[in-house]
Design an enzyme around this catalytic site. Sequence first.
Site, PDB file in Angstrom:
ATOM      1  N   LYS A 187       0.638   1.933  -5.711  1.00 18.88           N
ATOM      2  CA  LYS A 187       1.134   3.179  -5.120  1.00 18.88           C
ATOM      3  C   LYS A 187       2.536   3.548  -5.634  1.00 18.88           C
ATOM      4  CE  LYS A 187      -2.422   4.220  -2.542  1.00 18.88           C
ATOM      5  NZ  LYS A 187      -3.479   3.302  -3.009  1.00 18.88           N
TER       6      LYS A 187
HETATM    7  C1  LIG Z   1      -6.481   7.855   0.302  1.00 18.95           C
HETATM    8  C2  LIG Z   1      -6.258   6.422   0.677  1.00 18.95           C
HETATM    9  N1  LIG Z   1      -6.169   6.105   1.969  1.00 18.95           N
HETATM   10  C3  LIG Z   1      -5.950   4.832   2.369  1.00 18.95           C
HETATM   11  C4  LIG Z   1      -5.830   3.807   1.459  1.00 18.95           C
HETATM   12  C5  LIG Z   1      -5.629   2.412   1.935  1.00 18.95           C
HETATM   13  O1  LIG Z   1      -4.384   1.881   1.560  1.00 18.95           O
HETATM   14  P1  LIG Z   1      -4.094   0.334   1.687  1.00 18.95           P
HETATM   15  O2  LIG Z   1      -4.615  -0.344   0.467  1.00 18.95           O
HETATM   16  O3  LIG Z   1      -2.586   0.244   1.786  1.00 18.95           O
HETATM   17  O4  LIG Z   1      -4.747  -0.161   2.923  1.00 18.95           O
HETATM   18  C6  LIG Z   1      -5.910   4.090   0.100  1.00 18.95           C
HETATM   19  C7  LIG Z   1      -5.785   3.004  -0.883  1.00 18.95           C
HETATM   20  O5  LIG Z   1      -5.976   3.110  -2.062  1.00 18.95           O
HETATM   21  C8  LIG Z   1      -6.140   5.425  -0.307  1.00 18.95           C
HETATM   22  O6  LIG Z   1      -6.238   5.743  -1.607  1.00 18.95           O
END
Ligand SMILES: Cc1ncc(COP(=O)(O)O)c(C=O)c1O
Length: 393
Positions: A187
């Site tokens: 990210k």
């Molecule tokens: C649109 C979206 N929402 C939520 C997430 C979840 O993030 P995390 O990996 O920090 O749980 C991601 C992860 O790639 C995502 O792309």
Amino acid sequence: MRPLRASFLPFHRPWIDETEVEEVVDTLRSGWLTMGPKTLKFEERFADYIGAKHAVAVSSATAGLHLALDALGLQPDDEIITSTYTFTSTAAVALHLRARPVLVDVLPGQLGLDPEAVERAITPRTRAIIPVHIAGAPCDMDRLQKIAGRHGLSIVEDAAHALPAEFRGRKVGTIGDLTVFSFYAGKNITTGEGGMITTDSTECANLLRVRRLHGISRDAWKRYTAEGSWYYEVAYPGYKYNMTDLSAALGLQQLRKLDRFHAIRSYYASIYQLGLSDLAEIVLPEVEEGTQHAWHLYMIQLEPELLTIGRDAFVEELRRENIGTSVHFIPLHIHPYYRDVFGYKPDDFPRALHAYRRVISLPLYPRMTEADVWDVIRAVRSIVERHRVGRDV
Ligand SMILES: Cc1ncc(COP(=O)(O)O)c(C=O)c1O
């Protein structure tokens, strides 16, 4: 044929330098590894950066989304409305609470939630809307907020991609009732794994703080410090969703670099625009007026009728040129779980399906060089030139 690049350009690499290393080593030396002073400092600085009253650090955005819906009191059989064009966690967290994720399509020509489709999907059981700011492009928050206001719904923003994004002068993180950011390795800033929830509601923030750490009394993490006490009370069957100080150490240093990272991402996006905008076979991402794009992803779309190869073969050709890419996202409604359990069919959301079949995410991150960006441009151009419809006619 020799690949265009001699070495492989990964789709993403985080930018970690000595400042992160020193901060993590400092944490290791401090003896306090789990949630503690660095997590609190990271929360404070993040809240300041966004301009939100509260920031609550968690172990991932998935945990944050789950916690946010839990704090809103989502009950079994309640419904949330979100876009089919997202990652699995956005909707899975509602299922964890035995609520139902109701999927809707995206806007024409865009990847953001369609407000009209949201309004049509509202039922007496709807409790919340989850806009997803895909790639870092903010959804139409004005229209979504009006709808939420008219129907008494909460807004939980999935801002996993949207740091730092803005909609009509307001930073994402200050708009909806709760906003969830991701610090996953790929990210815009990273803590390895991690997330942050921002909110202006002190009541919500207090619930989130208690529930992210087992549902035990507010400063549970302090119980092993000199001012702490061994005594605690369980107020709620909470989760183990806290951030650790090791992660927060990374976050503190990454946050300091965020504006520089964003400037580089925006600059590289403008180079892609410069290098690819004359190709009729490729549709480039646009920045909606009055918004700031976080440029987490640079998603191009192919015009398949102008090319003799499809998206998958295009991705494969880029790999042969030593360029890593990705595809975001396979819409939720075509995954077996949603098809089998909710009976969704591929054509239920034609715009999302249309986009999915054409998208490719090109590498876009501050650690790549300007020369890398031009390599990607040259590779895309050469594949287009080789596979243009009518080329051999
Ligand atoms: C649109 C979206 N929402 C939520 C997430 C979840 O993030 P995390 O990996 O920090 O749980 C991601 C992860 O790639 C995502 O792309």
